[in-house]
Design a protein around this motif. Structure first.
Motif, PDB file in Angstrom:
ATOM      1  N   TYR A 107       0.825  -1.191   0.000  1.00 43.25           N
ATOM      2  CA  TYR A 107       0.000   0.000   0.000  1.00 43.25           C
ATOM      3  C   TYR A 107       0.869   1.254   0.000  1.00 43.25           C
ATOM      4  O   TYR A 107       1.985   1.253   0.517  1.00 43.25           O
ATOM      5  N   LEU A 108       0.333   2.306  -0.572  1.00 43.43           N
ATOM      6  CA  LEU A 108       0.955   3.622  -0.476  1.00 43.43           C
ATOM      7  C   LEU A 108      -0.111   4.584   0.022  1.00 43.43           C
ATOM      8  O   LEU A 108      -1.032   4.945  -0.717  1.00 43.43           O
ATOM      9  N   GLN A 109      -0.015   4.942   1.295  1.00 42.99           N
ATOM     10  CA  GLN A 109      -0.917   5.926   1.879  1.00 42.99           C
ATOM     11  C   GLN A 109      -0.376   7.312   1.552  1.00 42.99           C
ATOM     12  O   GLN A 109       0.773   7.624   1.908  1.00 42.99           O
ATOM     13  N   MET A 110      -1.184   8.114   0.893  1.00 44.99           N
ATOM     14  CA  MET A 110      -0.748   9.442   0.469  1.00 44.99           C
ATOM     15  C   MET A 110      -1.622  10.481   1.149  1.00 44.99           C
ATOM     16  O   MET A 110      -2.847  10.513   0.926  1.00 44.99           O
ATOM     17  N   ASP A 111      -1.022  11.308   1.965  1.00 45.71           N
ATOM     18  CA  ASP A 111      -1.731  12.357   2.692  1.00 45.71           C
ATOM     19  C   ASP A 111      -1.214  13.728   2.247  1.00 45.71           C
ATOM     20  O   ASP A 111      -0.160  13.834   1.621  1.00 45.71           O
ATOM     21  N   SER A 112      -1.971  14.753   2.594  1.00 47.05           N
ATOM     22  CA  SER A 112      -1.588  16.133   2.259  1.00 47.05           C
ATOM     23  C   SER A 112      -1.231  16.253   0.783  1.00 47.05           C
ATOM     24  O   SER A 112      -0.200  16.825   0.415  1.00 47.05           O
ATOM     25  N   LEU A 113      -2.074  15.714  -0.046  1.00 47.48           N
ATOM     26  CA  LEU A 113      -1.786  15.694  -1.478  1.00 47.48           C
ATOM     27  C   LEU A 113      -1.790  17.099  -2.060  1.00 47.48           C
ATOM     28  O   LEU A 113      -2.555  17.977  -1.635  1.00 47.48           O
ATOM     29  N   ARG A 114      -0.926  17.275  -3.050  1.00 46.73           N
ATOM     30  CA  ARG A 114      -0.738  18.560  -3.721  1.00 46.73           C
ATOM     31  C   ARG A 114      -0.990  18.385  -5.206  1.00 46.73           C
ATOM     32  O   ARG A 114      -0.850  17.286  -5.748  1.00 46.73           O
ATOM     33  N   PRO A 115      -1.283  19.463  -5.911  1.00 44.13           N
ATOM     34  CA  PRO A 115      -1.486  19.331  -7.364  1.00 44.13           C
ATOM     35  C   PRO A 115      -0.294  18.719  -8.091  1.00 44.13           C
ATOM     36  O   PRO A 115      -0.483  17.995  -9.073  1.00 44.13           O
ATOM     37  N   ASP A 116       0.921  18.965  -7.604  1.00 42.81           N
ATOM     38  CA  ASP A 116       2.087  18.390  -8.295  1.00 42.81           C
ATOM     39  C   ASP A 116       2.284  16.907  -7.990  1.00 42.81           C
ATOM     40  O   ASP A 116       3.234  16.305  -8.495  1.00 42.81           O
ATOM     41  N   ASP A 117       1.387  16.311  -7.212  1.00 42.41           N
ATOM     42  CA  ASP A 117       1.385  14.854  -7.056  1.00 42.41           C
ATOM     43  C   ASP A 117       0.590  14.176  -8.169  1.00 42.41           C
ATOM     44  O   ASP A 117       0.563  12.954  -8.257  1.00 42.41           O
ATOM     45  N   THR A 118      -0.070  14.959  -8.996  1.00 47.21           N
ATOM     46  CA  THR A 118      -0.851  14.414 -10.094  1.00 47.21           C
ATOM     47  C   THR A 118       0.041  13.645 -11.057  1.00 47.21           C
ATOM     48  O   THR A 118       1.037  14.182 -11.557  1.00 47.21           O
ATOM     49  N   ALA A 119      -0.303  12.392 -11.303  1.00 43.65           N
ATOM     50  CA  ALA A 119       0.511  11.525 -12.161  1.00 43.65           C
ATOM     51  C   ALA A 119      -0.175  10.170 -12.267  1.00 43.65           C
ATOM     52  O   ALA A 119      -1.128   9.882 -11.541  1.00 43.65           O
ATOM     53  N   VAL A 120       0.347   9.341 -13.162  1.00 43.46           N
ATOM     54  CA  VAL A 120       0.016   7.917 -13.147  1.00 43.46           C
ATOM     55  C   VAL A 120       1.009   7.242 -12.207  1.00 43.46           C
ATOM     56  O   VAL A 120       2.226   7.434 -12.339  1.00 43.46           O
ATOM     57  N   TYR A 121       0.493   6.486 -11.274  1.00 43.86           N
ATOM     58  CA  TYR A 121       1.319   5.804 -10.286  1.00 43.86           C
ATOM     59  C   TYR A 121       1.427   4.321 -10.645  1.00 43.86           C
ATOM     60  O   TYR A 121       0.425   3.665 -10.919  1.00 43.86           O
ATOM     61  N   TYR A 122       2.668   3.839 -10.623  1.00 44.11           N
ATOM     62  CA  TYR A 122       2.959   2.454 -10.962  1.00 44.11           C
ATOM     63  C   TYR A 122       3.639   1.774  -9.780  1.00 44.11           C
ATOM     64  O   TYR A 122       4.441   2.399  -9.075  1.00 44.11           O
ATOM     65  N   CYS A 123       3.364   0.477  -9.617  1.00 46.59           N
ATOM     66  CA  CYS A 123       4.191  -0.307  -8.712  1.00 46.59           C
ATOM     67  C   CYS A 123       5.038  -1.264  -9.548  1.00 46.59           C
ATOM     68  O   CYS A 123       4.682  -1.612 -10.683  1.00 46.59           O
ATOM     69  N   ALA A 124       6.164  -1.645  -8.964  1.00 41.49           N
ATOM     70  CA  ALA A 124       7.105  -2.508  -9.650  1.00 41.49           C
ATOM     71  C   ALA A 124       7.745  -3.447  -8.643  1.00 41.49           C
ATOM     72  O   ALA A 124       7.911  -3.089  -7.469  1.00 41.49           O
ATOM     73  N   ALA A 125       8.123  -4.625  -9.106  1.00 41.68           N
ATOM     74  CA  ALA A 125       8.748  -5.625  -8.247  1.00 41.68           C
ATOM     75  C   ALA A 125      10.107  -6.012  -8.815  1.00 41.68           C
ATOM     76  O   ALA A 125      10.282  -6.112 -10.031  1.00 41.68           O
ATOM     77  N   GLY A 126      11.060  -6.229  -7.917  1.00 42.04           N
ATOM     78  CA  GLY A 126      12.386  -6.648  -8.365  1.00 42.04           C
ATOM     79  C   GLY A 126      13.382  -6.626  -7.237  1.00 42.04           C
ATOM     80  O   GLY A 126      13.012  -6.660  -6.064  1.00 42.04           O
ATOM     81  N   HIS A 127      14.657  -6.567  -7.622  1.00 45.19           N
ATOM     82  CA  HIS A 127      15.756  -6.507  -6.659  1.00 45.19           C
ATOM     83  C   HIS A 127      16.677  -5.364  -7.075  1.00 45.19           C
ATOM     84  O   HIS A 127      17.796  -5.586  -7.531  1.00 45.19           O
ATOM     85  N   PRO A 128      16.196  -4.138  -6.913  1.00 40.47           N
ATOM     86  CA  PRO A 128      16.941  -3.002  -7.429  1.00 40.47           C
ATOM     87  C   PRO A 128      18.193  -2.694  -6.630  1.00 40.47           C
ATOM     88  O   PRO A 128      18.239  -2.842  -5.420  1.00 40.47           O
ATOM     89  N   THR A 129      19.206  -2.263  -7.365  1.00 41.03           N
ATOM     90  CA  THR A 129      20.426  -1.800  -6.708  1.00 41.03           C
ATOM     91  C   THR A 129      20.183  -0.445  -6.052  1.00 41.03           C
ATOM     92  O   THR A 129      20.629  -0.180  -4.933  1.00 41.03           O
ATOM     93  N   ILE A 130      19.497   0.415  -6.785  1.00 42.61           N
ATOM     94  CA  ILE A 130      19.110   1.731  -6.273  1.00 42.61           C
ATOM     95  C   ILE A 130      17.583   1.768  -6.298  1.00 42.61           C
ATOM     96  O   ILE A 130      16.983   1.892  -7.365  1.00 42.61           O
ATOM     97  N   PRO A 131      16.912   1.649  -5.155  1.00 41.33           N
ATOM     98  CA  PRO A 131      15.464   1.398  -5.128  1.00 41.33           C
ATOM     99  C   PRO A 131      14.584   2.422  -5.833  1.00 41.33           C
ATOM    100  O   PRO A 131      13.537   2.051  -6.362  1.00 41.33           O
ATOM    101  N   LEU A 132      14.968   3.681  -5.854  1.00 42.63           N
ATOM    102  CA  LEU A 132      14.086   4.688  -6.438  1.00 42.63           C
ATOM    103  C   LEU A 132      14.437   5.009  -7.886  1.00 42.63           C
ATOM    104  O   LEU A 132      13.958   6.001  -8.437  1.00 42.63           O
ATOM    105  N   ILE A 133      15.249   4.153  -8.492  1.00 42.95           N
ATOM    106  CA  ILE A 133      15.553   4.238  -9.913  1.00 42.95           C
ATOM    107  C   ILE A 133      14.839   3.092 -10.606  1.00 42.95           C
ATOM    108  O   ILE A 133      14.936   1.942 -10.159  1.00 42.95           O
ATOM    109  N   PRO A 134      14.120   3.340 -11.693  1.00 41.44           N
ATOM    110  CA  PRO A 134      13.276   2.290 -12.279  1.00 41.44           C
ATOM    111  C   PRO A 134      14.010   1.191 -13.038  1.00 41.44           C
ATOM    112  O   PRO A 134      13.414   0.179 -13.395  1.00 41.44           O
TER     113      PRO A 134
END
Length: 123
Positions: free
Chosen positions: A80-107
């Motif tokens: 789950y991703l609980q998102m609070d205090s949302l702002r207009p710049d949070d507008t986007a398509v949100y994706y989840c991904a599974a794997g074993h990333p070396t750098i987690p926030l790089i796709p």
């Protein structure tokens, strides 16, 4: 076959909240890291948050710290991703991904992706 299915997106006013879900099947859920990313038209995918295997640790983009919370339910094979205090710049398509990333926030290092869910923050 591996499937990741996101849900929970929608239209919300600034300051509101949404909880996104990523339901996984066909993989060893607890053995995979799960990341949340977002993308707006014309830009690359931006890392938002990450849950390591067995949720041993989590990480957040600076834009998400203090507002978003990632959690994992192993019984339901869902992150789950609980998102609070949302702002207009949070507008986007949100994706989840599974794997074993070396750098987690790089796709780049993720093996499996969901189809995405739209989040729109607007008054």
């Amino acid at each position: 076959q591996v499937h990741l299915v996101e849900s929970g997106g929608g239209l919300v006013q600034p300051g509101g909240s949404l909880r996104l879900s990523c339901a996984a099947s066909g993989l060893a859920f607890d053995a995979h890291g799960i990341g949340w990313f977002r993308q707006v038209p014309g830009k690359g995918r931006e890392g938002v948050s990450y849950s390591s295997p067995r949720n041993a640790y989590t990480s957040y983009a600076n834009s998400a710290k203090g507002r978003f919370t990632i959690s994992r339910d192993s019984a339901e094979n869902t992150v789950y991703l609980q998102m609070d205090s949302l702002r207009p710049d949070d507008t986007a398509v949100y994706y989840c991904a599974a794997g074993h990333p070396t750098i987690p926030l790089i796709p780049n290092d993720y093996d499996y992706w969901g189809q995405g869910t739209q989040v729109t923050v607007s008054s």
